[in-house]
Write a protein that holds these residues in place. Structure first.
Motif, PDB file in Angstrom:
ATOM      1  N   ILE A  75     -61.548 -50.520  23.234  1.00 48.08           N
ATOM      2  CA  ILE A  75     -62.904 -50.832  23.329  1.00 48.08           C
ATOM      3  C   ILE A  75     -63.270 -50.076  22.249  1.00 48.08           C
ATOM      4  O   ILE A  75     -63.123 -48.655  22.035  1.00 48.08           O
ATOM      5  N   PRO A  76     -63.586 -50.310  20.997  1.00 46.23           N
ATOM      6  CA  PRO A  76     -64.352 -49.608  19.724  1.00 46.23           C
ATOM      7  C   PRO A  76     -65.309 -48.401  20.441  1.00 46.23           C
ATOM      8  O   PRO A  76     -65.415 -47.861  19.845  1.00 46.23           O
ATOM      9  N   LEU A  77     -66.524 -49.076  21.027  1.00 47.18           N
ATOM     10  CA  LEU A  77     -67.444 -47.773  20.812  1.00 47.18           C
ATOM     11  C   LEU A  77     -66.732 -47.031  21.767  1.00 47.18           C
ATOM     12  O   LEU A  77     -67.019 -46.174  22.053  1.00 47.18           O
ATOM     13  N   TYR A  78     -65.509 -47.475  23.210  1.00 51.19           N
ATOM     14  CA  TYR A  78     -65.230 -45.499  23.988  1.00 51.19           C
ATOM     15  C   TYR A  78     -64.063 -45.119  22.522  1.00 51.19           C
ATOM     16  O   TYR A  78     -64.245 -43.567  22.657  1.00 51.19           O
ATOM     17  N   ARG A  79     -63.474 -45.592  21.756  1.00 47.55           N
ATOM     18  CA  ARG A  79     -62.994 -44.790  19.992  1.00 47.55           C
ATOM     19  C   ARG A  79     -64.271 -44.179  20.142  1.00 47.55           C
ATOM     20  O   ARG A  79     -63.486 -42.801  19.549  1.00 47.55           O
ATOM     21  N   ASP A  80     -64.963 -44.683  19.120  1.00 44.70           N
ATOM     22  CA  ASP A  80     -66.162 -44.358  18.528  1.00 44.70           C
ATOM     23  C   ASP A  80     -66.997 -42.906  19.525  1.00 44.70           C
ATOM     24  O   ASP A  80     -67.120 -41.463  18.798  1.00 44.70           O
ATOM     25  N   TYR A  81     -67.043 -43.425  20.969  1.00 46.41           N
ATOM     26  CA  TYR A  81     -67.040 -41.921  21.765  1.00 46.41           C
ATOM     27  C   TYR A  81     -66.514 -40.725  21.814  1.00 46.41           C
ATOM     28  O   TYR A  81     -66.630 -39.888  21.156  1.00 46.41           O
ATOM     29  N   LEU A  82     -65.188 -41.162  22.076  1.00 47.54           N
ATOM     30  CA  LEU A  82     -63.849 -40.282  21.772  1.00 47.54           C
ATOM     31  C   LEU A  82     -63.743 -39.142  20.299  1.00 47.54           C
ATOM     32  O   LEU A  82     -63.682 -38.006  20.231  1.00 47.54           O
ATOM     33  N   ASN A  83     -63.909 -40.170  18.953  1.00 42.05           N
ATOM     34  CA  ASN A  83     -64.141 -39.549  18.057  1.00 42.05           C
ATOM     35  C   ASN A  83     -65.495 -38.184  17.628  1.00 42.05           C
ATOM     36  O   ASN A  83     -65.051 -37.623  17.104  1.00 42.05           O
ATOM     37  N   THR A  84     -66.375 -38.676  18.034  1.00 40.81           N
ATOM     38  CA  THR A  84     -67.458 -38.404  18.017  1.00 40.81           C
ATOM     39  C   THR A  84     -67.341 -37.125  18.893  1.00 40.81           C
ATOM     40  O   THR A  84     -68.323 -36.157  18.559  1.00 40.81           O
TER      41      THR A  84
END
Length: 108
Positions: A75-84
């Motif tokens: 899920i792109p939003l979750y990947r963004d969360y992990l990266n951030t």
């Protein structure tokens, strides 16, 4: 504690809170709170983790848990969360290392 030290710590905290990466983290975290797909997957993962803890040799549960974790990471939003989150943790580590280094030099 010395009042000046507390003021400086407050300045660091305020600085971190104003950083774009921290602001992005808060925004993504808020979006995730309202994302039903992410929340459902997180709940399913928690349940599977509990089942696996009680039955650690169950390959079916382990495979299902792996699939759910992969679904979540896709899920792109979750990947963004992990990266951030990783970016924020790196910042915290840098601050911690700098403080440790400073105090090690002062003490030793």
């Amino acid at each position: 504690m010395n009042k000046d030290i507390l003021l400086k710590i407050d300045e660091i905290i305020h600085y971190i809170e104003q950083m774009p990466s921290y602001q992005k983290y808060l925004l993504i975290k808020d979006k995730m709170t309202n994302d039903k797909e992410i929340n459902n997957l997180l709940e399913e993962i928690r349940i599977l983790q509990k089942k696996l803890a009680n039955n650690s040799n169950n390959i079916e549960i382990k495979n299902e848990l792996d699939l759910k974790n992969n679904d979540l990471r896709n899920i792109p939003l979750y990947r963004d969360y992990l990266n951030t989150l990783d970016d924020i943790n790196n910042i915290f580590n840098i601050i911690e290392n700098k403080l440790n280094s400073y105090f090690d030099k002062k003490i030793n």
